[in-house]
Design a protein around this motif. Structure first.
Motif, PDB file in Angstrom:
ATOM      1  N   PRO A  68     -17.747  92.719  59.277  1.00 46.02           N
ATOM      2  CA  PRO A  68     -16.835  94.255  59.735  1.00 46.02           C
ATOM      3  C   PRO A  68     -17.682  94.828  60.603  1.00 46.02           C
ATOM      4  O   PRO A  68     -15.903  95.725  61.491  1.00 46.02           O
ATOM      5  N   ASP A  69     -18.529  94.458  60.827  1.00 47.35           N
ATOM      6  CA  ASP A  69     -19.066  95.315  62.317  1.00 47.35           C
ATOM      7  C   ASP A  69     -18.894  94.276  63.595  1.00 47.35           C
ATOM      8  O   ASP A  69     -18.556  95.156  64.193  1.00 47.35           O
ATOM      9  N   ARG A  72     -15.228  96.036  64.397  1.00 45.29           N
ATOM     10  CA  ARG A  72     -14.696  97.173  64.393  1.00 45.29           C
ATOM     11  C   ARG A  72     -14.307  97.190  65.176  1.00 45.29           C
ATOM     12  O   ARG A  72     -13.028  98.642  65.589  1.00 45.29           O
ATOM     13  N   TYR A  77      -8.382  95.199  64.448  1.00 43.15           N
ATOM     14  CA  TYR A  77      -8.879  96.017  63.433  1.00 43.15           C
ATOM     15  C   TYR A  77      -9.935  97.027  63.300  1.00 43.15           C
ATOM     16  O   TYR A  77     -10.473  98.001  63.137  1.00 43.15           O
ATOM     17  N   ARG A  78      -9.319  97.946  64.999  1.00 44.14           N
ATOM     18  CA  ARG A  78     -10.291  99.645  65.335  1.00 44.14           C
ATOM     19  C   ARG A  78      -9.502 100.479  64.568  1.00 44.14           C
ATOM     20  O   ARG A  78     -10.043 100.458  64.404  1.00 44.14           O
ATOM     21  N   THR A  80     -10.277 100.123  61.703  1.00 47.22           N
ATOM     22  CA  THR A  80     -11.469 100.197  59.861  1.00 47.22           C
ATOM     23  C   THR A  80     -12.491 100.303  61.323  1.00 47.22           C
ATOM     24  O   THR A  80     -13.690 101.573  60.166  1.00 47.22           O
ATOM     25  N   SER A  81     -12.648 101.163  62.167  1.00 46.31           N
ATOM     26  CA  SER A  81     -13.891 102.245  62.629  1.00 46.31           C
ATOM     27  C   SER A  81     -14.400 103.553  61.811  1.00 46.31           C
ATOM     28  O   SER A  81     -15.495 103.178  62.157  1.00 46.31           O
ATOM     29  N   HIS A  84     -16.907 103.492  58.416  1.00 49.57           N
ATOM     30  CA  HIS A  84     -18.361 102.894  58.452  1.00 49.57           C
ATOM     31  C   HIS A  84     -19.353 104.299  58.411  1.00 49.57           C
ATOM     32  O   HIS A  84     -20.447 104.264  57.686  1.00 49.57           O
TER      33      HIS A  84
END
Length: 303
Positions: A68-69, A72, A77-78, A80-81, A84
């Motif tokens: 996921p890092d 991100r 998947y932006r 999802t940033s 975290h």
């Protein structure tokens, strides 16, 4: 293997070699959390995890816990940033913890606590089989595993004003760093170098030994206690904020040099948070992948 699953496996294989600019814990911290969790899985959950992982992972969840890092900042998947971390006002150390769980646009549940609830809910559909195609179960597993590491890293519940310590520039012994990176990686790598011959596996074994038959063994039942996922993740976040206030920020200012005193006093905190993250991740996976329920909010909507 279906066409969609084959495409996802190929995509994971590509991003596995991508080196990200930003990490949460370090790759070592996330790997230890996931290895601890996988060692604690019961047979049904262990089988489910192995079925969900792509073949090239060879059944090793830890090999993809940093995924996921790595994605991100990719366009797909932006979104999802913001998942975290949790934004926390500076005055939170002086008041009862209040979660500020939204993204910069104000969308609710767009933080690490909301993400854990969301992906736990998605994985609870695992036993619905292929008839339930609303969710990508492999992605849900990887996001959940990663975010359980993030929520146990104290600076991921750090202050909004300094970006969880990222804006607190300092020196770690002889090189430049920042407070967030100290907690993500510097303490872990310094411990590995000083005490374990740079062998992260030995550090992980020491952490596991502390809760299997060592100083934390009597705490296991408390760590695993969870009947409602929302209250549990809020508890995990509140613990991290307390650690950030008591151990992360305390006595630290921009421009400081942190060395032995800070390292020796904070290392036990880092080790315990990695242990708790692993134990609790295993607890969630054992329950949801066996078809047991962790009570959810009725209004919880999967992304």
């Amino acid at each position: 293997m279906s066409f969609l699953r084959a495409c996802f496996v190929a995509f994971l294989a590509c991003v596995a070699v991508y080196e990200p600019c930003v990490r949460a814990w370090s790759k070592e911290g996330h790997a230890m959390t996931c290895k601890i969790a996988q060692d604690l899985l019961e047979p049904e959950a262990r089988h489910a995890v192995q079925m969900l992982l792509p073949d090239y992972a060879k059944g090793d969840l830890s090999s993809l816990c940093v995924w996921p890092d790595q994605v991100r900042h990719w366009y797909k998947y932006r979104w999802t940033s913001p998942l975290h971390f949790i934004d926390t006002p500076d005055q939170a150390c002086n008041f009862k913890y209040q979660r500020d769980c939204h993204d910069p646009k104000g969308v609710k549940d767009m933080c690490v606590a909301g993400a854990i609830r969301n992906f736990t809910e998605q994985l609870s559909h695992y036993h619905h089989g292929s008839s339930d195609r609303r969710y990508n179960m492999t992605e849900a597993l990887l996001f959940l595993a990663h975010f359980m590491g993030d929520i146990h890293q104290p600076m991921h519940v750090g202050f909004t004003s300094d970006q969880g310590g990222n804006a607190v520039e300092l020196r770690w012994f002889r090189h430049k760093s920042n407070l967030h990176h100290v907690w993500d990686r510097e303490i872990i790598l310094t411990a590995a170098a000083d005490y374990y011959g740079k062998d992260i596996n030995l550090l992980q074994q020491h952490i596991q030994g502390n809760f299997t038959h060592g100083i934390w063994s009597s705490d296991l039942a408390t760590w695993r206690k969870c009947s409602h996922i929302s209250s549990c993740v809020n508890k995990y976040a509140a613990e991290s904020l307390e650690m950030a206030c008591k151990w992360g920020y305390k006595g630290v200012e921009s421009g400081d040099t942190l060395s032995d005193d800070y390292f020796n006093s904070r290392l036990p905190v880092v080790m315990k948070r990695i242990a708790q993250g692993g134990v609790r991740l295993a607890m969630i996976l054992n329950r949801v992948l066996a078809g047991d329920s962790l009570e959810m909010d009725e209004t919880l909507a999967a992304t």
